[in-house]
Structure formats: structure tokens, C-alpha cells
Scaffold this motif. Structure first.
Motif, PDB file in Angstrom:
ATOM      1  N   SER A 166       0.685 -19.236 -44.750  1.00  0.00           N
ATOM      2  CA  SER A 166       0.180 -17.819 -45.024  1.00  0.00           C
ATOM      3  C   SER A 166      -0.720 -17.979 -45.654  1.00  0.00           C
ATOM      4  CB  SER A 166       1.349 -17.266 -45.755  1.00  0.00           C
ATOM      5  OG  SER A 166       2.450 -17.277 -45.274  1.00  0.00           O
ATOM      6  N   ALA A 167      -1.217 -18.749 -46.748  1.00  0.00           N
ATOM      7  CA  ALA A 167      -2.375 -18.904 -47.564  1.00  0.00           C
ATOM      8  C   ALA A 167      -3.524 -19.237 -46.868  1.00  0.00           C
ATOM      9  CB  ALA A 167      -2.189 -19.974 -48.730  1.00  0.00           C
ATOM     10  N   GLY A 168      -3.494 -20.151 -45.994  1.00  0.00           N
ATOM     11  CA  GLY A 168      -4.200 -20.505 -45.149  1.00  0.00           C
ATOM     12  C   GLY A 168      -4.783 -19.143 -44.213  1.00  0.00           C
ATOM     13  N   ILE A 169      -3.901 -18.514 -43.675  1.00  0.00           N
ATOM     14  CA  ILE A 169      -4.296 -17.253 -42.906  1.00  0.00           C
ATOM     15  C   ILE A 169      -5.094 -16.339 -43.505  1.00  0.00           C
ATOM     16  CG2 ILE A 169      -3.419 -15.258 -41.770  1.00  0.00           C
ATOM     17  CD1 ILE A 169      -0.976 -16.909 -40.892  1.00  0.00           C
ATOM     18  N   ALA A 170      -4.680 -16.016 -44.863  1.00  0.00           N
ATOM     19  CA  ALA A 170      -5.313 -15.126 -45.895  1.00  0.00           C
ATOM     20  C   ALA A 170      -6.864 -15.903 -46.067  1.00  0.00           C
ATOM     21  CB  ALA A 170      -4.689 -15.138 -47.035  1.00  0.00           C
ATOM     22  N   VAL A 171      -6.996 -16.928 -46.411  1.00  0.00           N
ATOM     23  CA  VAL A 171      -8.366 -17.467 -46.724  1.00  0.00           C
ATOM     24  C   VAL A 171      -9.090 -17.400 -45.427  1.00  0.00           C
ATOM     25  CG1 VAL A 171      -9.546 -19.607 -47.314  1.00  0.00           C
ATOM     26  CG2 VAL A 171      -7.517 -18.856 -48.580  1.00  0.00           C
ATOM     27  N   ILE A 172      -8.941 -18.039 -43.950  1.00  0.00           N
ATOM     28  CA  ILE A 172      -9.474 -18.049 -43.051  1.00  0.00           C
ATOM     29  C   ILE A 172      -9.666 -16.602 -42.591  1.00  0.00           C
ATOM     30  CG2 ILE A 172      -9.434 -18.634 -40.785  1.00  0.00           C
ATOM     31  CD1 ILE A 172      -9.598 -21.224 -41.983  1.00  0.00           C
ATOM     32  N   GLY A 173      -9.072 -15.545 -42.767  1.00  0.00           N
ATOM     33  CA  GLY A 173      -9.156 -14.309 -42.281  1.00  0.00           C
ATOM     34  C   GLY A 173     -10.314 -13.712 -43.269  1.00  0.00           C
ATOM     35  N   VAL A 174     -10.474 -14.013 -44.475  1.00  0.00           N
ATOM     36  CA  VAL A 174     -11.577 -13.645 -45.381  1.00  0.00           C
ATOM     37  C   VAL A 174     -12.896 -14.020 -44.836  1.00  0.00           C
ATOM     38  CG1 VAL A 174     -12.571 -13.568 -47.621  1.00  0.00           C
ATOM     39  CG2 VAL A 174     -10.012 -12.866 -47.495  1.00  0.00           C
ATOM     40  N   LEU A 175     -12.862 -15.311 -44.569  1.00  0.00           N
ATOM     41  CA  LEU A 175     -14.005 -16.105 -44.129  1.00  0.00           C
ATOM     42  C   LEU A 175     -14.554 -15.523 -42.659  1.00  0.00           C
ATOM     43  CD1 LEU A 175     -13.256 -19.718 -45.115  1.00  0.00           C
ATOM     44  CD2 LEU A 175     -14.717 -18.186 -46.076  1.00  0.00           C
ATOM     45  N   ALA A 176     -13.490 -15.041 -42.097  1.00  0.00           N
ATOM     46  CA  ALA A 176     -14.103 -14.696 -40.671  1.00  0.00           C
ATOM     47  C   ALA A 176     -14.600 -13.180 -40.853  1.00  0.00           C
ATOM     48  CB  ALA A 176     -12.698 -14.321 -39.719  1.00  0.00           C
ATOM     49  N   TRP A 177     -13.995 -12.340 -41.679  1.00  0.00           N
ATOM     50  CA  TRP A 177     -14.856 -11.263 -42.082  1.00  0.00           C
ATOM     51  C   TRP A 177     -16.056 -11.284 -42.782  1.00  0.00           C
ATOM     52  CZ3 TRP A 177     -15.121  -9.009 -47.131  1.00  0.00           C
ATOM     53  CH2 TRP A 177     -15.729  -7.523 -47.209  1.00  0.00           C
ATOM     54  N   ARG A 178     -16.268 -12.392 -43.762  1.00  0.00           N
ATOM     55  CA  ARG A 178     -17.596 -12.596 -44.247  1.00  0.00           C
ATOM     56  C   ARG A 178     -18.739 -13.388 -43.190  1.00  0.00           C
ATOM     57  NH1 ARG A 178     -16.377 -15.411 -50.255  1.00  0.00           N
ATOM     58  NH2 ARG A 178     -19.080 -15.080 -50.036  1.00  0.00           N
ATOM     59  N   TYR A 216      15.734 -28.811 -44.588  1.00  0.00           N
ATOM     60  CA  TYR A 216      14.790 -27.960 -43.685  1.00  0.00           C
ATOM     61  C   TYR A 216      14.171 -26.835 -43.982  1.00  0.00           C
ATOM     62  CZ  TYR A 216      14.722 -24.533 -39.678  1.00  0.00           C
ATOM     63  OH  TYR A 216      14.300 -23.633 -38.883  1.00  0.00           O
ATOM     64  N   TRP A 217      15.168 -25.917 -44.613  1.00  0.00           N
ATOM     65  CA  TRP A 217      14.548 -24.734 -45.215  1.00  0.00           C
ATOM     66  C   TRP A 217      13.402 -24.791 -46.200  1.00  0.00           C
ATOM     67  CZ3 TRP A 217      15.345 -19.781 -43.523  1.00  0.00           C
ATOM     68  CH2 TRP A 217      16.389 -19.709 -42.418  1.00  0.00           C
ATOM     69  N   LEU A 218      13.891 -25.742 -46.873  1.00  0.00           N
ATOM     70  CA  LEU A 218      12.846 -26.162 -48.252  1.00  0.00           C
ATOM     71  C   LEU A 218      11.350 -26.567 -47.573  1.00  0.00           C
ATOM     72  CD1 LEU A 218      13.086 -25.905 -51.228  1.00  0.00           C
ATOM     73  CD2 LEU A 218      13.593 -28.382 -51.301  1.00  0.00           C
ATOM     74  N   MET A 219      11.423 -27.528 -46.716  1.00  0.00           N
ATOM     75  CA  MET A 219      10.129 -28.097 -46.141  1.00  0.00           C
ATOM     76  C   MET A 219       9.496 -27.128 -45.180  1.00  0.00           C
ATOM     77  SD  MET A 219      10.808 -32.260 -45.538  1.00  0.00           S
ATOM     78  CE  MET A 219      12.235 -32.227 -44.740  1.00  0.00           C
ATOM     79  N   THR A 220      10.256 -26.565 -44.237  1.00  0.00           N
ATOM     80  CA  THR A 220       9.528 -25.411 -43.408  1.00  0.00           C
ATOM     81  C   THR A 220       9.245 -24.317 -44.170  1.00  0.00           C
ATOM     82  OG1 THR A 220      11.692 -24.585 -42.744  1.00  0.00           O
ATOM     83  CG2 THR A 220      10.771 -26.341 -41.384  1.00  0.00           C
ATOM     84  N   GLY A 221       9.725 -23.755 -45.223  1.00  0.00           N
ATOM     85  CA  GLY A 221       9.538 -22.906 -45.984  1.00  0.00           C
ATOM     86  C   GLY A 221       8.418 -22.922 -46.681  1.00  0.00           C
ATOM     87  N   LEU A 222       8.138 -24.235 -47.360  1.00  0.00           N
ATOM     88  CA  LEU A 222       7.149 -24.522 -48.186  1.00  0.00           C
ATOM     89  C   LEU A 222       5.863 -24.557 -47.180  1.00  0.00           C
ATOM     90  CD1 LEU A 222       5.960 -25.494 -50.925  1.00  0.00           C
ATOM     91  CD2 LEU A 222       6.507 -27.720 -50.367  1.00  0.00           C
ATOM     92  N   HIS A 223       6.000 -25.349 -46.188  1.00  0.00           N
ATOM     93  CA  HIS A 223       4.962 -25.255 -45.105  1.00  0.00           C
ATOM     94  C   HIS A 223       4.547 -23.939 -44.710  1.00  0.00           C
ATOM     95  CE1 HIS A 223       3.171 -25.766 -40.904  1.00  0.00           C
ATOM     96  NE2 HIS A 223       2.657 -26.541 -41.558  1.00  0.00           N
ATOM     97  N   ALA A 224       5.325 -22.850 -44.453  1.00  0.00           N
ATOM     98  CA  ALA A 224       5.096 -21.556 -44.049  1.00  0.00           C
ATOM     99  C   ALA A 224       4.129 -20.864 -45.067  1.00  0.00           C
ATOM    100  CB  ALA A 224       6.428 -20.858 -43.672  1.00  0.00           C
ATOM    101  N   LEU A 225       4.585 -20.951 -46.277  1.00  0.00           N
ATOM    102  CA  LEU A 225       3.869 -20.480 -47.588  1.00  0.00           C
ATOM    103  C   LEU A 225       2.393 -21.185 -47.406  1.00  0.00           C
ATOM    104  CD1 LEU A 225       6.123 -20.606 -50.750  1.00  0.00           C
ATOM    105  CD2 LEU A 225       5.220 -18.653 -49.489  1.00  0.00           C
ATOM    106  N   HIS A 226       2.410 -22.407 -47.054  1.00  0.00           N
ATOM    107  CA  HIS A 226       0.801 -22.786 -47.006  1.00  0.00           C
ATOM    108  C   HIS A 226       0.139 -22.170 -45.834  1.00  0.00           C
ATOM    109  CE1 HIS A 226       2.326 -25.879 -49.927  1.00  0.00           C
ATOM    110  NE2 HIS A 226       0.815 -26.309 -49.861  1.00  0.00           N
ATOM    111  N   PHE A 255       2.241 -18.676 -35.299  1.00  0.00           N
ATOM    112  CA  PHE A 255       3.043 -19.771 -35.784  1.00  0.00           C
ATOM    113  C   PHE A 255       4.201 -18.948 -36.576  1.00  0.00           C
ATOM    114  CE2 PHE A 255       4.156 -22.671 -39.073  1.00  0.00           C
ATOM    115  CZ  PHE A 255       4.560 -23.368 -38.417  1.00  0.00           C
ATOM    116  N   LEU A 256       3.493 -18.027 -37.541  1.00  0.00           N
ATOM    117  CA  LEU A 256       4.607 -17.373 -38.593  1.00  0.00           C
ATOM    118  C   LEU A 256       5.623 -16.420 -37.511  1.00  0.00           C
ATOM    119  CD1 LEU A 256       2.527 -16.320 -41.734  1.00  0.00           C
ATOM    120  CD2 LEU A 256       4.050 -18.450 -41.377  1.00  0.00           C
ATOM    121  N   GLY A 257       4.983 -15.769 -36.603  1.00  0.00           N
ATOM    122  CA  GLY A 257       5.825 -15.100 -36.045  1.00  0.00           C
ATOM    123  C   GLY A 257       7.003 -15.912 -35.271  1.00  0.00           C
TER     124      GLY A 257
END
Lengths: 219, 97
Positions: free
Chosen positions: A166-178, A154-164, A114-116
Motif C-alpha cells: 500500500s505504501a509503495g502504491i502511494a509513493v509510485i502513484g505520486v511519482l507517476a503524477w510528478r 500467515y495473517w501477520l506476514m501477509t498483512g505486514l507485506h500488504a501494508l508495504h 495485488f491488493l484486490g
């Protein structure tokens, strides 16, 4: 003196709770309360957009036609699929760590997809000159000042969403590893369920951004 | 607090069916956009978006199996959103016409 049996981290009941069911309830209620505040955060931006869309209909419709709708549509399919994967991960039997880890990894990978795609789209947007102030070509719009307002939102809403995301990927990635390390093998995978709720919420926000931003203009 | 959730026998199948429905709804959204219906098309697209959101919340986020306090938290979030949208729009839609 006998030692208490080793309790895995995921199954430990914190001292303020009576039992694991109460702990689980508190974790999920806490996440839902946080998500309610997120609804208001994105809701404010969505309300602003809807007001401007109603007031400046023609200018907003014209500005929207400069976006890459097919990238937005493809990204919707990517996020919906990732939501299904995380839902499957939550439902996976406690003992099946490898399966849960794979499903969470697939979710994180789809988040990266998605981010790509969003990054490619942002690159095209900059090339097109639809980034207000920094890469802005006003001559392509009939009503440049209102088009700028559309693009700002458009930039504000999609940018804020993309930040969310990114945070989700980090959390889910850690959970996958654990998960792979069998840390949730004993059934109390509250963290996975709470992270899943967050991921689904991020998906839901996008379900509204797609029709508002991308599909409000003729194809 | 008792946990009122019960697991269905085939959670994977339910998730697959809902995922397929979500993709069909996405296809419908694209179709409505391609038909270029103007304002009604936008309203239909947003309604389909809201339907998809309800499916995700009900089945993937397990609101259907959530205890009453959690359902209340969900409703509170959407209640405030509705107040925000209705309150603001009722002003803008009437004042500038």
C-alpha cells in the motif's frame, strides 16, 4: 546583477553535496540501508515461521492446505510484472516523461490488482474460518492450536507485506503524477530510482512468502 | 564519490529477458508444488525463490552496476539475515531432536 538560471527540483544539488553524483550515491545508499533494516524485520517473522514449520511439520502442512495457493501464485506473477515495469521506468530516458509516467502508473495499477486479489483472498479466508480469534473454526483442523499459530503467522506476514505494498502504491502513484508534470525531465530522477528499489524489495519478500506459506502443503 | 554506473545499450531488452526468466522460474515453482515431492520439494521451491530474488536484486535493483559501498550495504543486510536464521535454527534443529 544576473539571476541564476531556474533549476528544476529533480536536478537541484543540495548544499551538503559536492555534485549530483554524490547526491545520487547518498540517496541510493540511504534507501539500501533502510531496506537492510526491512530485511531484518521480515527476517524475524520468516525465522519464526521456519522454526515452527520444522517443529510442527504435519500440523503446519495441514493448515497450509487451507490457503488459496492459486491466488498466491497469481499475485506473484502480478508483482513480478510490476517490478519489470518499475525497472523500465527507471531506465527510461530523462526526456520521455509520458512513457515514464505510464510505466509508473502501470506499476501502481498492478499493485492495486495485488491488493484486490489479496482482499478477495482475505474475504474467502474469513468465510472459511481461518482468521484466529475473530473468524475461527477449529473443528476443521487436526491440531487446532498449532494450526492457529500457522494462521497467526500467515495473517501477520501477509498483512505486514500488504501494508508495504500500500505504501509503495502511494509513493509510485505520486511519482507517476510528478513524472507527467515533467518534474524529472533533467536526468536526476533519484527519487524514482529509490522508490523502485523499495518496490523491488516488496516483490522479493513475496517471493519467499509464496513457497513458505502457500506451497508447503500438497496441492 | 564517482558514479561508476554505465547504462547498457538495450536496458529494455535485458529487463524483458529477466522478466521472462522470472516467469519461467515461477512456472517451475508451480510444477514442483504440483509434483508433491514433500520436504525436498519445499527446499527446491525456496531455492527457486532465492534465485528469483537474486535476479531481481542483480538486474532490476541494479546491484550489478552499484558502487562498492552500496554492495556492502546489500551484503550487510543479508549477512544479518543469515546470522539470524543460522543462529536460531542451529539451536532449534539440535535441541528438539
Amino acid at each position: 546583477m544576473t539571476r541564476a538560471p531556474e533549476i528544476p527540483a529533480g536536478a537541484r544539488v543540495a548544499h551538503q553535496f559536492n555534485d549530483s553524483a554524490q547526491q545520487k550515491h547518498a540517496v541510493l545508499l540511504g534507501m539500501w540501508t533502510f531496506l537492510a533494516t526491512e530485511v531484518v524485520l521480515f527476517g524475524g517473522l520468516i525465522a519464526s515461521f521456519v522454526i515452527c514449520r520444522v517443529m510442527y511439520g504435519r500440523a503446519f502442512s495441514q493448515a497450509g492446505s487451507h490457503l488459496y495457493a492459486w491466488i498466491g501464485i497469481t499475485n506473484t506473477a502480478v508483482l513480478l510484472t510490476s517490478s519489470a515495469f518499475v525497472a523500465l521506468a527507471v531506465e527510461t530516458d530523462p526526456g520521455r516523461n509520458r512513457r515514464r509516467s505510464l510505466l509508473l502508473s502501470a506499476t501502481a495499477l498492478l499493485g492495486l490488482c495485488f491488493l484486490g486479489l489479496k482482499g478477495v483472498e482475505y474475504g474467502l479466508d474469513v468465510h472459511e474460518g481461518i482468521l484466529p480469534r475473530l473468524a475461527w473454526k477449529p473443528e476443521q483442523f487436526g491440531d487446532a492450536s498449532r494450526a492457529e499459530l500457522f494462521m497467526l503467522l500467515y495473517w501477520l506476514m501477509t498483512g505486514l507485506h500488504a501494508l508495504h505494498v500500500s505504501a509503495g502504491i502511494a509513493v509510485i502513484g505520486v511519482l507517476a503524477w510528478r513524472s507527467r508534470r515533467a518534474e524529472y525531465a533533467h536526468g536526476h530522477h533519484n527519487t524514482i530510482e529509490a522508490a523502485g528499489l523499495y518496490w523491488h524489495f516488496v516483490d522479493i519478500v513475496w517471493l519467499f512468502l509464496l513457497p513458505l506459506l502457500y506451497l508447503g502443503s500438497p496441492p | 564519490v564517482s558514479d561508476t554506473r554505465t547504462r547498457s545499450h538495450h536496458p529494455g531488452r535485458t529487463i524483458a529477458i529477466i522478466a521472462a526468466m522470472l516467469m519461467v522460474f515461477l512456472g517451475l515453482t508451480v510444477l514442483v508444488w504440483r509434483l508433491n515431492l514433500g520436504l525436498p520439494g519445499e527446499i527446491i521451491s525456496l531455492t527457486i525463490g532465492a534465485t528469483k530474488a537474486i535476479l531481481v536484486a542483480w538486474y532490476f535493483m541494479n546491484v550489478r552496476r552499484a558502487p562498492a559501498t552500496i554492495r556492502l550495504a546489500v551484503l550487510a543486510g543479508y549477512f544479518w539475515l543469515a546470522l539470524l536464521l543460522l543462529g536460531t535454527l542451529s539451536d532449534y534443529l539440535t535441541r528438539y531432536r
